[in-house]
Design a protein around this motif. Sequence first.
Motif, PDB file in Angstrom:
ATOM      1  N   ALA A   9     -40.032 -41.247  -0.072  1.00 22.92           N
ATOM      2  CA  ALA A   9     -39.025 -40.219   0.210  1.00 22.92           C
ATOM      3  C   ALA A   9     -39.702 -38.864   0.430  1.00 22.92           C
ATOM      4  CB  ALA A   9     -38.049 -40.121  -0.945  1.00 22.92           C
ATOM      5  N   VAL A  10     -39.116 -38.092   1.339  1.00 20.90           N
ATOM      6  CA  VAL A  10     -39.620 -36.754   1.637  1.00 20.90           C
ATOM      7  C   VAL A  10     -38.489 -35.768   1.342  1.00 20.90           C
ATOM      8  CG1 VAL A  10     -40.504 -35.227   3.458  1.00 20.90           C
ATOM      9  CG2 VAL A  10     -41.148 -37.654   3.431  1.00 20.90           C
ATOM     10  N   ASN A  12     -35.794 -32.925   1.336  1.00 21.56           N
ATOM     11  CA  ASN A  12     -34.975 -32.308   2.383  1.00 21.56           C
ATOM     12  C   ASN A  12     -34.919 -33.141   3.667  1.00 21.56           C
ATOM     13  OD1 ASN A  12     -34.410 -30.065   0.706  1.00 21.56           O
ATOM     14  ND2 ASN A  12     -36.403 -29.175   1.277  1.00 21.56           N
ATOM     15  N   THR A  13     -35.119 -34.470   3.560  1.00 20.45           N
ATOM     16  CA  THR A  13     -35.020 -35.356   4.708  1.00 20.45           C
ATOM     17  C   THR A  13     -33.863 -36.324   4.453  1.00 20.45           C
ATOM     18  OG1 THR A  13     -37.413 -35.245   5.058  1.00 20.45           O
ATOM     19  CG2 THR A  13     -36.246 -37.060   6.109  1.00 20.45           C
ATOM     20  N   ALA A  14     -33.036 -36.525   5.454  1.00 17.43           N
ATOM     21  CA  ALA A  14     -31.872 -37.396   5.294  1.00 17.43           C
ATOM     22  C   ALA A  14     -32.297 -38.849   5.076  1.00 17.43           C
ATOM     23  CB  ALA A  14     -30.990 -37.302   6.539  1.00 17.43           C
ATOM     24  N   THR A  16     -31.179 -42.327   5.796  1.00 26.03           N
ATOM     25  CA  THR A  16     -30.250 -42.902   6.769  1.00 26.03           C
ATOM     26  C   THR A  16     -29.690 -44.240   6.294  1.00 26.03           C
ATOM     27  OG1 THR A  16     -31.921 -44.136   7.970  1.00 26.03           O
ATOM     28  CG2 THR A  16     -31.581 -41.822   8.629  1.00 26.03           C
ATOM     29  N   GLN A  19     -32.302 -46.917   6.796  1.00 28.44           N
ATOM     30  CA  GLN A  19     -33.306 -46.923   5.729  1.00 28.44           C
ATOM     31  C   GLN A  19     -32.732 -47.572   4.455  1.00 28.44           C
ATOM     32  OE1 GLN A  19     -34.023 -42.688   5.905  1.00 28.44           O
ATOM     33  NE2 GLN A  19     -36.112 -43.022   6.705  1.00 28.44           N
TER      34      GLN A  19
END
Length: 185
Positions: A9-10, A12-14, A16, A19
């Motif tokens: 996980a990164v 501030n990245t959605a 989806t 995923q």
Amino acid sequence: MAWTAPMTAVANTAFTAAQFNTYVRDNLLETAPAKAANHGGYFVTSSANSIVERKALSAAVDTAESATVSGSFDDLTTAGPTVTITTGSNAIVFTSCRSYGNKTDQWQLMGVDVSGASTFAASDNDSLFHEAPDTSSRAAQMGSFHMFTLLTPGVNVFTAKYRVSGSDPTGVGTFSYRRLAVLPF
């Protein structure tokens, strides 16, 4: 479907739907509880990050039948018992029977042939073996096990085979309460 190593996980990245489906739903469907379909089943690895359910099976023939002194394994009048089962590359096979012979210098052997995806002939080295020490103690109930390795994964057929060995060609061995159980991996 195969298990997929989870993503990193990164911030501030959605995250989806695709995923979630790949890394959560699909991976959960690859767990033992999701794959469990048979009461009494157990799980073995079939390849890296992949499991399959297996279940032991057994068969029996109670009929007492005889074989004469012979150099090779063969069926009795009522063949078997036989177990047809899906295996990986290994299986533990348990055999048992009651046997007796009519001669002192005689051995009764119960071996196992494998056919189907694999081919192995019954062998003295892997057989249940009985030799009576004298004519007053010729009968025995016995059991044995052997681990077959190097099986070709797939549907394999395990069949009990019999032979009687000794110096007297009139020797007869009788087998009853024949059991065969296969624990596949």
